[in-house]
Design a protein around this motif. Structure first.
Motif, PDB file in Angstrom:
ATOM      1  N   ARG A 339       0.843  -1.193   0.000  1.00  0.00           N
ATOM      2  CA  ARG A 339       0.000   0.000   0.000  1.00  0.00           C
ATOM      3  C   ARG A 339       0.875   1.238   0.000  1.00  0.00           C
ATOM      4  O   ARG A 339       2.032   1.211   0.439  1.00  0.00           O
ATOM      5  CB  ARG A 339      -0.923   0.004   1.215  1.00  0.00           C
ATOM      6  N   ASN A 341       1.563   5.216   1.262  1.00  0.00           N
ATOM      7  CA  ASN A 341       1.338   6.029   2.450  1.00  0.00           C
ATOM      8  C   ASN A 341       0.560   7.285   2.080  1.00  0.00           C
ATOM      9  O   ASN A 341       0.837   7.924   1.065  1.00  0.00           O
ATOM     10  CB  ASN A 341       2.667   6.440   3.097  1.00  0.00           C
ATOM     11  N   GLY A 342      -0.381   7.644   2.937  1.00  0.00           N
ATOM     12  CA  GLY A 342      -1.087   8.902   2.759  1.00  0.00           C
ATOM     13  C   GLY A 342      -1.960   8.932   1.523  1.00  0.00           C
ATOM     14  O   GLY A 342      -2.266   7.914   0.906  1.00  0.00           O
ATOM     15  N   LYS A 343      -2.352  10.154   1.171  1.00  0.00           N
ATOM     16  CA  LYS A 343      -3.199  10.383   0.016  1.00  0.00           C
ATOM     17  C   LYS A 343      -2.640  11.549  -0.784  1.00  0.00           C
ATOM     18  O   LYS A 343      -1.733  12.243  -0.375  1.00  0.00           O
ATOM     19  CB  LYS A 343      -4.639  10.680   0.453  1.00  0.00           C
ATOM     20  N   GLY A 344      -3.255  11.789  -1.934  1.00  0.00           N
ATOM     21  CA  GLY A 344      -2.852  12.919  -2.751  1.00  0.00           C
ATOM     22  C   GLY A 344      -2.108  12.494  -3.987  1.00  0.00           C
ATOM     23  O   GLY A 344      -1.660  11.343  -4.130  1.00  0.00           O
ATOM     24  N   THR A 345      -1.958  13.450  -4.892  1.00  0.00           N
ATOM     25  CA  THR A 345      -1.337  13.189  -6.194  1.00  0.00           C
ATOM     26  C   THR A 345      -0.105  14.052  -6.424  1.00  0.00           C
ATOM     27  O   THR A 345       0.853  13.600  -7.033  1.00  0.00           O
ATOM     28  CB  THR A 345      -2.358  13.450  -7.314  1.00  0.00           C
ATOM     29  N   GLN A 358       4.352   1.012   1.838  1.00  0.00           N
ATOM     30  CA  GLN A 358       4.504   0.005   2.870  1.00  0.00           C
ATOM     31  C   GLN A 358       4.202  -1.371   2.296  1.00  0.00           C
ATOM     32  O   GLN A 358       3.385  -1.510   1.381  1.00  0.00           O
ATOM     33  CB  GLN A 358       3.571   0.285   4.053  1.00  0.00           C
ATOM     34  N   ASP A 387      -6.117  11.683 -10.086  1.00  0.00           N
ATOM     35  CA  ASP A 387      -5.777  10.345  -9.605  1.00  0.00           C
ATOM     36  C   ASP A 387      -6.495   9.248 -10.388  1.00  0.00           C
ATOM     37  O   ASP A 387      -6.538   8.106  -9.941  1.00  0.00           O
ATOM     38  CB  ASP A 387      -6.126  10.216  -8.123  1.00  0.00           C
ATOM     39  N   THR A 419       8.046   0.435   6.139  1.00  0.00           N
ATOM     40  CA  THR A 419       7.974   1.564   5.214  1.00  0.00           C
ATOM     41  C   THR A 419       9.215   1.599   4.344  1.00  0.00           C
ATOM     42  O   THR A 419      10.347   1.508   4.837  1.00  0.00           O
ATOM     43  CB  THR A 419       7.826   2.886   5.982  1.00  0.00           C
ATOM     44  N   ARG A 515      -0.797   4.756  -7.779  1.00  0.00           N
ATOM     45  CA  ARG A 515      -0.978   6.174  -7.472  1.00  0.00           C
ATOM     46  C   ARG A 515      -0.418   7.014  -8.616  1.00  0.00           C
ATOM     47  O   ARG A 515       0.616   6.697  -9.198  1.00  0.00           O
ATOM     48  CB  ARG A 515      -0.283   6.550  -6.177  1.00  0.00           C
TER      49      ARG A 515
END
Length: 794
Positions: A339, A341-345, A358, A387, A419, A515
């Motif tokens: 996966r 980490n976090g969100k956003g582009t 991770q 995204d 991580t 992502r």
């Protein structure tokens, strides 16, 4: 010679048997469509689907449809076994067959799509045939908790259980499949259902604890939801005087913990150190919640561990457990997963192009990077957010493919979430304004999850770089149907084994994380006004300071420039209203690029803020207010007026300004003040507002001096300026008869209204309407005198 017919018959029989066996094998595996249909049908629903899912077929762009009417579309789909349903248009190229009722569970349906009736195709491609299979419905139930209805009275309890179904059970009688009984007594069930239709909870009420131990039997039969599952889950209820350990469960995803569930609420004042624990785990954190104890080990545990509970553990009534209890705790290994980490582009350049992610129980992951060229970003955003992943092959291409090892020098424990940082500089050479889609995936051969037997796993054949690149050269859609498309499982897929990392079925889905990345330091905010104008703010994502000199280009949906501007020293810029709706804002400064879609659905929610207001469509905006909200009879009323004229609509006055704007405090025009002063009339607030408005309008237009700001003084008390309204005091009102007070009140209101209406036109020159208004006032005065004389005579 007689042997020839026998040989012919034998060969014919062998060929027939081979044909039948081949047909049987093909039928078991499922019919696969001919690749010749690819230019006409780039995507469709296939493989295992939910019984509530529609069946989707997408037609390639650029095809000429024979008949797209609703009636003609209803004849395109045929299902075997037969299913009644309707055909809907999901978009201009997508057709969906929606069954009237849910499909049968664990059933294979042969689908025939009459492609030749919709578009022109070569001979032999008139019918497009494929198959879909529904999931086998299953039920898994377990008791999670037992709670006492009272903190001190332990007689009545309730059980909380969870139910998992392998397929969506929405609209089915799942509740009718379950019953609960205690010693022949039916217990009521209260249900809760999650929106996904696969996770459910119910509460078993009125569970009685008596002097002897009893048992609650939770039974289910899945026939009502198309399942063959049927079982009974027994739950032991201890006697009311017994403190007992009911169950022990462990949780390993994220922070590890073990939960011990007891029959009674525990004494919250007792010191739990030494009373409960896990052998070998010295540093243990214990949390108490009613009748539950939650144990958090400091070091991560794996496999079987021994938990213990001391005989001195007390419940809320002071009863002790009475005996030592040992329990086996099994901490399962985390399933292989990856996966981000976090969100956003948007990825600022503060720490370089390092992308954190991770992974757990993996020794390596595959990295694929797809690049959307800068010139194609606006086309990409036509059907995607930043995204998104639809139609990637139209605007991008695979630029990197590597396998990276997760076994680092410090040798982290691969059995827990670790991580890692992916350095994109090793995979791509960043292009200003380009969008990169980074995908991480893994297979069974990259898992380090411990499995019994330890059989070696065969490494699958890796596609060559040429094969990967060739997929981007065909004229078809890629990654378009993430919501509808299902995987075409192979023969070794078993739905019941989908959660077992030691089986191949686990690695067919949920083994990829992706992502989109835009390397940029530009932050954009756009606010659109009611008139269509736009306020733009640009800032530096690294320092949060405004950016000046940023070129802003506003595009419409056809990717044509509508307006351009440059930010000022405060990072702000404004754009006037455009002829049609804007679509995309592109910011550029040097090698930096920024994109902001201006679609309605992408705006930030302001529901948590007070944004109530009024939109002024035309005219000016004013606000009339007083120095307080409540007045008593006889008080002086002071009103103030504020005028907003942002666009300078007022005509220039004698002083050369826009309307000679002034600040004034008043209670009415001359006519209003005269009649209020002489007749002691209490006018409604709306009439006082009209009078105040006329004073501002007339005195502003004529260039008169402003009204007095400070009241005169008399007898040591503040007095309103000349012309202020005075309300009759309560004592004075009671001196007159009630009939006279009511008559005078309504008469004077009418008199004031007539005076106000008479003053609506300019005084000079006086016209007929004005003369009529003055005559009406004079007539009302005479009526008042006559009425007063009549009342006095009475």
């Amino acid at each position: 010679m007689p042997t020839m017919p026998r040989l012919s018959r034998a060969l014919g029989l062998a060929v027939l048997c081979a044909f039948v066996l081949s047909a049987c094998r093909n039928n078991e595996k499922g019919a696969k469509p001919d690749a010749a249909f690819t230019p006409y049908i780039p995507a469709f629903t296939g493989g295992h689907i939910s019984a509530r899912s529609p069946i989707i077929v997408r037609i390639a762009a650029g095809q000429r449809w024979r008949d797209s009417s609703a009636t003609a579309l209803q004849e395109l789909f045929d299902l075997s076994p037969s299913v009644k349903g309707r055909v809907e248009m999901r978009d201009e190229l997508t057709l969906a067959f929606v069954p009237d009722e849910r499909l049968e569970q664990d059933k294979t349906y042969a689908v025939r799509f009459r492609l030749g009736d919709l578009i022109e195709v070569p001979k032999g491609l008139e019918d497009f045939r494929f198959e879909v299979s529904t999931f086998k419905q299953g039920i898994d139930a377990r008791v999670n908790e037992m709670q006492s209805l009272s903190a001190t009275d332990l007689k009545w309890q309730r059980l909380i259980a969870s139910v998992y179904t392998s397929d969506d059970a929405t609209g089915q009688d799942l509740e009718g499949c379950f019953t609960a009984k205690q010693e022949g007594r039916d217990l009521p069930l209260t249900w809760e259902h999650e929106p996904n239709g696969r996770y459910h909870r119910f509460t078993v009420d009125s569970v009685k604890r008596g002097d002897a131990a009893s048992r609650v039997d939770i039974s289910w039969n899945g026939k009502g939801i198309g399942s063959t599952d049927a079982a009974t889950l027994p739950f032991d209820v201890p006697a009311i005087g017994d403190l007992a350990l009911i169950s022990a469960t462990t949780f390993s995803d994220g922070e590890q913990y073990a939960t011990l569930l007891f029959s009674d609420p525990l004494d919250p004042a007792q010191d739990l150190r030494g009373l409960v624990g896990i052998a070998g785990a010295d540093d243990l954190r214990i949390a108490h919640d009613g009748n539950k104890l939650v144990l958090y080990p400091a070091q991560r545990l794996t496999g079987k561990q021994d938990g213990y509970v001391s005989a001195g553990l007390r419940n809320v009534n002071g009863r002790t457990l009475g005996k030592e209890v040992s329990v086996e705790l099994v901490f399962e290994e985390l399933k292989p997963a990856v996966r981000f980490n976090g969100k956003g582009t948007i990825l600022p350049s503060t720490d370089g192009l390092l992308l954190p992610f991770q992974a757990v129980n993996l020794k390596a992951v595959d990295v694929r990077v797809i690049k959307v060229h800068e010139s194609n970003v606006s086309q990409f955003l036509q059907v995607n957010a930043l995204d998104g992943n639809r139609e990637l092959a139209r605007v991008g291409r695979l630029v990197s493919r590597k396998t990276i090892s997760l076994k680092t020098a410090d040798s982290p424990d691969l059995g827990r979430w670790n991580t890692y940082f992916l350095d994109l500089a090793d995979h791509i050479k960043t292009e200003p304004g380009a969008v990169y889609r980074v995908e991480l995936s893994f297979g069974r051969h990259q898992s380090v999850y411990p499995c019994e037997g330890g059989d070696p796993v065969e490494v699958p054949r890796e596609k060559s770089w040429e094969e990967e690149q060739a997929a981007y050269d065909y004229q078809q859609d890629y990654w378009y149907y993430d919501d509808y498309e299902y995987y075409d499982y192979e023969d070794d897929y078993n739905y019941q084994e989908r959660e077992d990392p030691c089986k191949a079925s686990y690695y067919f889905r949920n083994t990829t994380a992706a992502r989109n990345i835009l390397a940029s330091d530009i932050g954009l905010i756009a606010k659109v006004g009611n008139d269509g104008s736009m306020l733009l703010a640009v800032s530096d994502l690294k320092t949060a300071k405004p950016l000046s000199g940023v070129k802003l280009d506003l595009l419409d949906f056809q990717r044509k420039s509508m307006a351009q501007t440059v930010t000022d020293g405060e990072g702000l810029a404004t754009l006037p209203a455009s002829k049609h709706k804007p679509f995309l804002l592109v910011a550029s400064k040097g090698a930096q690029r920024g994109y902001l879609k201006l679609d309605d659905g992408g705006s930030l929610s302001v529901s948590s803020y007070d944004v109530e207001g009024e939109a002024i469509e035309k005219g000016l905006k004013g606000f009339l207010y007083g120095e307080r909200g409540v007045w008593r009879p006889g008080d002086s009323l002071y009103l103030s007026f504020m005028l907003q004229d942002a666009r300078a609509h007022l005509a220039e006055g004698p002083s050369g300004g826009a309307g000679d704007q002034r600040s004034a405090r008043t209670v009415g025009s001359e006519a209003c003040a005269h009649h209020q002063r002489e007749r002691r009339v209490r006018l409604p607030l709306r009439h006082r507002a009209r009078c105040a408005h006329r004073v501002l309008e007339r005195r502003g237009a004529r260039g008169r001096h402003r009204l007095p700001q400070e009241p005169a003084h008399r007898n040591g008390e503040a007095q309103p300026p000349e012309g202020a309204a005075r309300f009759p005091r309560r004592a004075q009102r009671h001196r007159r008869p009630a009939t006279q007070r009511r008559w005078r009140h309504h008469h004077q209101i009418a008199l004031a209204l007539a005076a106000w209406r008479a003053r609506q036109e300019p005084e000079e020159p006086r016209d007929r309407d004005h003369e009529r208004g003055l005559a009406r006032i004079q007539g009302l005065r005479q009526i008042r005198v006559q009425r007063s004389a009549h009342l006095g005579a009475r």
